[in-house]
Design an enzyme around this catalytic site. Structure first.
Site, PDB file in Angstrom:
ATOM      1  N   CYS A   1       5.237  -6.336   1.437  1.00 39.45           N
ATOM      2  CA  CYS A   1       5.653  -4.939   1.336  1.00 39.45           C
ATOM      3  C   CYS A   1       5.141  -4.145   2.545  1.00 39.45           C
ATOM      4  O   CYS A   1       5.597  -4.371   3.655  1.00 39.45           O
ATOM      5  CB  CYS A   1       5.191  -4.344   0.009  1.00 39.45           C
ATOM      6  SG  CYS A   1       6.068  -2.825  -0.436  1.00 39.45           S
ATOM      7  N   TYR A   2       4.162  -3.244   2.370  1.00 39.77           N
ATOM      8  CA  TYR A   2       3.617  -2.531   3.527  1.00 39.77           C
ATOM      9  C   TYR A   2       3.083  -3.513   4.562  1.00 39.77           C
ATOM     10  O   TYR A   2       3.229  -3.298   5.766  1.00 39.77           O
ATOM     11  CB  TYR A   2       2.496  -1.589   3.091  1.00 39.77           C
ATOM     12  CG  TYR A   2       1.824  -0.910   4.272  1.00 39.77           C
ATOM     13  CD1 TYR A   2       2.283   0.317   4.736  1.00 39.77           C
ATOM     14  CD2 TYR A   2       0.754  -1.507   4.941  1.00 39.77           C
ATOM     15  CE1 TYR A   2       1.700   0.924   5.838  1.00 39.77           C
ATOM     16  CE2 TYR A   2       0.172  -0.913   6.034  1.00 39.77           C
ATOM     17  CZ  TYR A   2       0.635   0.305   6.477  1.00 39.77           C
ATOM     18  OH  TYR A   2       0.070   0.901   7.580  1.00 39.77           O
TER      19      TYR A   2
ATOM     20  N   HIS B   1       7.438  -8.430  -3.982  1.00 39.65           N
ATOM     21  CA  HIS B   1       6.083  -8.775  -4.415  1.00 39.65           C
ATOM     22  C   HIS B   1       6.082 -10.125  -5.141  1.00 39.65           C
ATOM     23  O   HIS B   1       6.455 -10.213  -6.316  1.00 39.65           O
ATOM     24  CB  HIS B   1       5.540  -7.693  -5.354  1.00 39.65           C
ATOM     25  CG  HIS B   1       5.223  -6.412  -4.655  1.00 39.65           C
ATOM     26  ND1 HIS B   1       3.995  -6.153  -4.091  1.00 39.65           N
ATOM     27  CD2 HIS B   1       5.997  -5.329  -4.402  1.00 39.65           C
ATOM     28  CE1 HIS B   1       4.013  -4.951  -3.529  1.00 39.65           C
ATOM     29  NE2 HIS B   1       5.213  -4.434  -3.700  1.00 39.65           N
TER      30      HIS B   1
ATOM     31  N   LYS C   1     -11.902 -12.317 -13.905  1.00 37.33           N
ATOM     32  CA  LYS C   1     -12.060 -12.492 -15.348  1.00 37.33           C
ATOM     33  C   LYS C   1     -11.376 -13.762 -15.844  1.00 37.33           C
ATOM     34  O   LYS C   1     -11.940 -14.495 -16.678  1.00 37.33           O
ATOM     35  CB  LYS C   1     -11.476 -11.285 -16.079  1.00 37.33           C
ATOM     36  CG  LYS C   1     -11.829 -11.207 -17.555  1.00 37.33           C
ATOM     37  CD  LYS C   1     -13.264 -10.763 -17.723  1.00 37.33           C
ATOM     38  CE  LYS C   1     -13.568 -10.349 -19.137  1.00 37.33           C
ATOM     39  NZ  LYS C   1     -14.865  -9.677 -19.272  1.00 37.33           N
TER      40      LYS C   1
ATOM     41  N   GLY D   1       0.811  -1.205   0.000  1.00 33.52           N
ATOM     42  CA  GLY D   1       0.000   0.000   0.000  1.00 33.52           C
ATOM     43  C   GLY D   1       0.845   1.255   0.000  1.00 33.52           C
ATOM     44  O   GLY D   1       2.063   1.197   0.233  1.00 33.52           O
TER      45      GLY D   1
ATOM     46  N   GLU E   1       3.455 -11.723  -6.053  1.00 28.62           N
ATOM     47  CA  GLU E   1       2.257 -11.860  -6.883  1.00 28.62           C
ATOM     48  C   GLU E   1       2.473 -11.442  -8.329  1.00 28.62           C
ATOM     49  O   GLU E   1       1.669 -11.798  -9.214  1.00 28.62           O
ATOM     50  CB  GLU E   1       1.091 -11.071  -6.276  1.00 28.62           C
ATOM     51  CG  GLU E   1       1.236  -9.549  -6.334  1.00 28.62           C
ATOM     52  CD  GLU E   1       1.977  -8.956  -5.148  1.00 28.62           C
ATOM     53  OE1 GLU E   1       1.777  -7.754  -4.860  1.00 28.62           O
ATOM     54  OE2 GLU E   1       2.761  -9.683  -4.504  1.00 28.62           O
TER      55      GLU E   1
ATOM     56  N   ASP F   1     -18.304 -12.225 -20.414  1.00 25.25           N
ATOM     57  CA  ASP F   1     -19.070 -12.424 -19.184  1.00 25.25           C
ATOM     58  C   ASP F   1     -20.494 -12.881 -19.459  1.00 25.25           C
ATOM     59  O   ASP F   1     -20.965 -13.876 -18.899  1.00 25.25           O
ATOM     60  CB  ASP F   1     -19.074 -11.130 -18.355  1.00 25.25           C
ATOM     61  CG  ASP F   1     -17.680 -10.700 -17.947  1.00 25.25           C
ATOM     62  OD1 ASP F   1     -16.788 -11.565 -17.878  1.00 25.25           O
ATOM     63  OD2 ASP F   1     -17.475  -9.496 -17.715  1.00 25.25           O
TER      64      ASP F   1
END
Length: 519
Positions: A86-87, A175, A375, A59, A177, A233
């Protein structure tokens, strides 16, 4: 009672990270259901979610100030595995007495991570003691928090990873991710599977079974109506509902004249002919074009197209008997962003046509079978349901369609030129095996004329621009570096095959400062 696929849950607490949805998607890819809560979610809400583990996101805030958002008491009181990124790591360290200082310079980009001796979670990164990781931070943990030990460092960050000595609490300055961290997905999967004890129940086949059972219990014998657009979708919703409730489903497909080439035919063939779905196709092309005469402002165009669609859809839906439910293709990012906008905490505030969409005058209850899915999960479910890859893998298309890809006033002549140029561009992308390598590609029609030479004669015709971008989340994007030979072929085909276009340009603007769409 929660269904089996929801019985193993990971909670992602959002401290304002631009990557928070990516974290959640990585957890889902590890086969575990998860949800995103705001970092200041009520303690009782956190406890009642009953997570197997918690991930604290990064963040923009700084823990060097006393007003920084802290790790909620409920997270540590639950005595479950915690992963701070991280944060999230800095907040976890501060909570246990560590000092966090502002770095002399912010660190963005790749860094070489060195593991410090034997450790557990970090082993998921691979056998080598060194690996590349993605850093994006200003502050860093200066001292080791009580009860923790350092498990990795970089040249500029002595404490790049932490691990509690007796509890499954971990901190990462980097990170995992993002795709720039090789082995990052393995690390998240290790946290979810090895430490949180999740078995990997969150799979497309199980999701489909769960959604079918839920829909059947929700709608009973009532009829359901769906606005079928041909997008990913709504297409997956249609296929899922067709399997769940069969003839109780009626789809309304509105041909507004703003569609891509062959779209109406593809929708009819895919759903009416192959899946046996009842599709009411409405030819409203003249209606939409008449409403757009003389309109040049992009927002006005969007509002008019949205208004006309609602009117057409409502006129058709009101003629159906026994319809009590309105199906929508709402997906999880829509829910997150709408909730964030409602609370004033949005990092990307936008309204979405699937959340609070069609008017209350329809007097229909909502059924949203994709509401929990990202998605990429929607695409996997669609493939499992047997939808063709050409439909499932197609690029995003704006709700107003070509109405916002024809700049200025929308005219039938302009639409046809844009549609044909777009068809050629997409054909060539597929032929060169480039379509799936870009996130979105399309043609923009510019209502300006340019001098050209055809044979021995001069002509004064219109200009189109090719647009192709690479992105993971569409919050930022870079223009796609397509081969010169490819762009040359596209330009020659468009100019030679379409009477009325004299010049082809290529958009090399990134986001920011530009947006992906031109309007």
């Amino acid at each position: 009672m929660t269904s089996d696929i929801h019985s193993e849950r990971i909670l992602v607490l959002d401290f304002g990270s631009q990557y928070v949805q990516l974290i959640a998607r990585r957890v889902r890819e590890a086969g575990c259901y998860c949800e995103i809560y705001a970092c200041d979610a009520p303690e009782e809400q956190i406890r009642s979610f009953d997570p197997r583990g918690v991930i604290l996101s990064g963040g923009p805030e700084t823990t060097t100030e006393d007003t920084h958002p802290p790790v909620p008491d409920a997270v540590l009181d639950l005595d479950i595995p915690v992963l701070g990124i991280c944060y999230g790591m800095q907040a976890l360290a501060r909570r246990h007495g560590a000092e966090v200082h502002a770095g002399k310079r912010r660190e963005f980009g790749l860094a070489t991570l060195r593991r410090n001796g034997a450790n557990s979670l970090m082993e998921a990164l691979g056998k080598s003691s060194e690996t590349e990781v993605w850093m994006s931070h200003g502050d860093h943990v200066e001292t080791v928090p009580e009860g923790f030990r350092v498990t990795a460092s970089t040249e500029s960050v002595p404490i790049a990873a932490l691990e509690h000595e007796s509890r499954p609490w971990f901190g990462l300055q980097f990170h995992p991710e993002v795709t720039h961290t090789p082995g990052g997905q393995r690390l998240i999967e290790s946290f979810v599977r090895q430490y949180c004890g999740c078995r990997g129940l969150w799979e497309p086949e199980a999701i489909i079974e769960d959604r079918i059972a839920t829909v059947r219990a929700q709608v009973g014998e009532d009829g359901v109506v769906l606005a079928l657009s041909g997008g990913v979708d709504s297409s997956v919703v249609a296929a899922l509902l067709a399997r769940a409730i069969g003839e109780q489903l009626t789809c309304i497909f509105v041909d507004n004249g703003l569609l891509r080439a062959g779209e109406a035919t593809q929708v009819r063939e895919t759903f009416a002919e192959h899946l046996g779905v009842q599709v009411i196709q409405v030819d409203a092309r003249e209606r939409f074009l008449s409403a757009l005469v003389g309109v040049t402002d992009p927002e006005d165009k969007r509002k008019i197209i949205g208004r006309e669609f609602i009117h057409v859809f409502q006129e058709q839906a009101e003629q159906l008997l026994n319809v009590r439910w309105l199906a929508q293709g709402t997906i999880y990012p829509d829910v997150i962003e709408s909730a964030a906008a409602a609370t004033g905490k949005a990092h990307l505030i936008k309204s979405h046509h699937n959340v609070g969409g069609l008017p209350e005058t329809l007097h229909l209850q909502l059924v949203e079978p994709l509401r929990e899915l990202f998605k990429d999960e929607v695409r996997r479910v669609g493939r499992t349901l047997g939808l063709p890859q050409e439909l499932i893998g197609r690029h995003p298309f704006p709700g107003p369609g070509l109405g916002v890809r024809v700049l200025g006033e929308v005219r039938a002549e302009y639409l046809e030129l844009a549609r044909e140029a777009d068809r050629i561009f997409i054909e060539e992308l597929r032929a060169w095996d480039l379509y799936d390598q870009v996130a979105q590609a399309f043609v923009v029609f510019l209502p300006v004329r340019s001098v050209g030479v055809m044979g021995d004669g001069r002509r004064y015709d219109y200009v189109v621009t090719l647009r192709a971008v690479e992105t993971q989340d569409f919050m930022t994007a870079r223009w796609a570096h397509l081969p010169d030979e490819f762009l040359d072929r596209c330009a020659r085909r468009i100019i030679n095959e379409i009477d009325g276009i004299a010049r082809v340009c290529y958009d090399i603007s990134g986001k920011p400062p530009a947006t992906v769409e031109w309007e």
